[in-house]
Design a protein around this motif. Structure first.
Motif, PDB file in Angstrom:
ATOM      1  N   ASN A  70       0.290  -0.898  -0.247  1.00  0.00           N
ATOM      2  CA  ASN A  70       0.088  -0.046   0.298  1.00  0.00           C
ATOM      3  C   ASN A  70       0.616   1.147   0.449  1.00  0.00           C
ATOM      4  N   SER A  71       1.999   1.072   0.549  1.00  0.00           N
ATOM      5  CA  SER A  71       3.394   2.386   0.579  1.00  0.00           C
ATOM      6  C   SER A  71       3.500   2.829  -0.893  1.00  0.00           C
ATOM      7  N   VAL A  72       3.191   1.561  -2.029  1.00  0.00           N
ATOM      8  CA  VAL A  72       3.234   2.478  -2.930  1.00  0.00           C
ATOM      9  C   VAL A  72       2.685   2.961  -4.417  1.00  0.00           C
ATOM     10  N   SER A  73       3.143   4.519  -4.391  1.00  0.00           N
ATOM     11  CA  SER A  73       1.433   5.045  -5.010  1.00  0.00           C
ATOM     12  C   SER A  73       1.014   4.750  -5.883  1.00  0.00           C
ATOM     13  N   ASP A  74      -0.581   5.277  -6.131  1.00  0.00           N
ATOM     14  CA  ASP A  74      -1.379   4.740  -6.977  1.00  0.00           C
ATOM     15  C   ASP A  74      -1.363   5.354  -8.041  1.00  0.00           C
ATOM     16  N   GLY A  75      -0.624   6.280  -8.868  1.00  0.00           N
ATOM     17  CA  GLY A  75       0.329   7.289  -9.434  1.00  0.00           C
ATOM     18  C   GLY A  75       0.884   5.535 -10.236  1.00  0.00           C
ATOM     19  N   GLN A  76       1.917   5.145  -9.549  1.00  0.00           N
ATOM     20  CA  GLN A  76       2.507   4.117  -9.968  1.00  0.00           C
ATOM     21  C   GLN A  76       2.147   3.032 -11.146  1.00  0.00           C
ATOM     22  N   LYS A  77       1.127   2.285 -10.735  1.00  0.00           N
ATOM     23  CA  LYS A  77       0.149   1.490 -10.408  1.00  0.00           C
ATOM     24  C   LYS A  77      -0.894   2.084 -12.033  1.00  0.00           C
TER      25      LYS A  77
END
Length: 178
Positions: A70-77
């Protein structure tokens, strides 16, 4: 990486087992008189110890992994999906490598906690095993400080080895600055 892990988990113990000339006998339990003979004896304390430590540690590790992902930003996905990369490849190539940077430090602490918890559980669940080392040996030699120091040295070695391996892995996945 997977082949190396497989080698360390399966091949190395198998080679050591075979070269140590340990006999391998498989026999079926047979009812003789009022008791069984042969087979494998599963001690209830061991099952309770294994289940308790597994469930307790798995809950903490699952929470660490969940929070790391969850620490990976949604923008990356979203960027990966907009480039046409599928969800599985997005997870494998983009999310997990970034999440590992957040996962490894608390995971190291959890592995060290597992070492400490297992030592406490062994003392509680198997008092006969602890009494052999810290009781009988202590009574035979009469040197309490040396026996306890040896016990502490074993756990210190396990903790330092775990910490060393995890720190080496942390350095590998850490973001290098220019």
């Amino acid at each position: 990486m997977g082949r190396v892990a497989l080698m360390f988990c399966i091949a190395v113990p198998a080679v050591v087992f075979l070269f140590s000339s340990s006999p391998v006998t498989v026999n079926m339990p047979v009812l003789k008189g009022f008791n069984f003979s042969g087979g494998i004896t599963v001690i209830p304390e061991l099952v309770a110890l294994l289940l308790a430590l597994s469930i307790y540690t798995a809950a903490f590790i699952a929470e660490i992994v969940r929070s790391g992902i969850n620490s990976v930003s949604d923008g990356q996905k979203e960027a990966a999906l907009s480039l046409g990369i599928g969800p599985v490849k997005t997870l494998k190539l983009i999310v997990i490598p970034q999440a590992m940077r957040a996962i490894v430090p608390p995971l190291t602490s959890q592995y060290l906690n597992l070492t400490k918890n297992s030592s406490l559980a062994m003392a509680i669940g198997y008092p006969d095993l602890v009494s052999v080392f810290a009781g009988t040996t202590l009574n035979q030699t009469g040197q309490a400080i040396e026996i306890i120091a040896m016990t502490m040295a074993v756990y210190l070695t396990l903790s330092l080895a775990t910490s060393l391996v995890m720190n080496v892995y942390n350095k590998k996945v850490m973001l290098t600055e220019r």
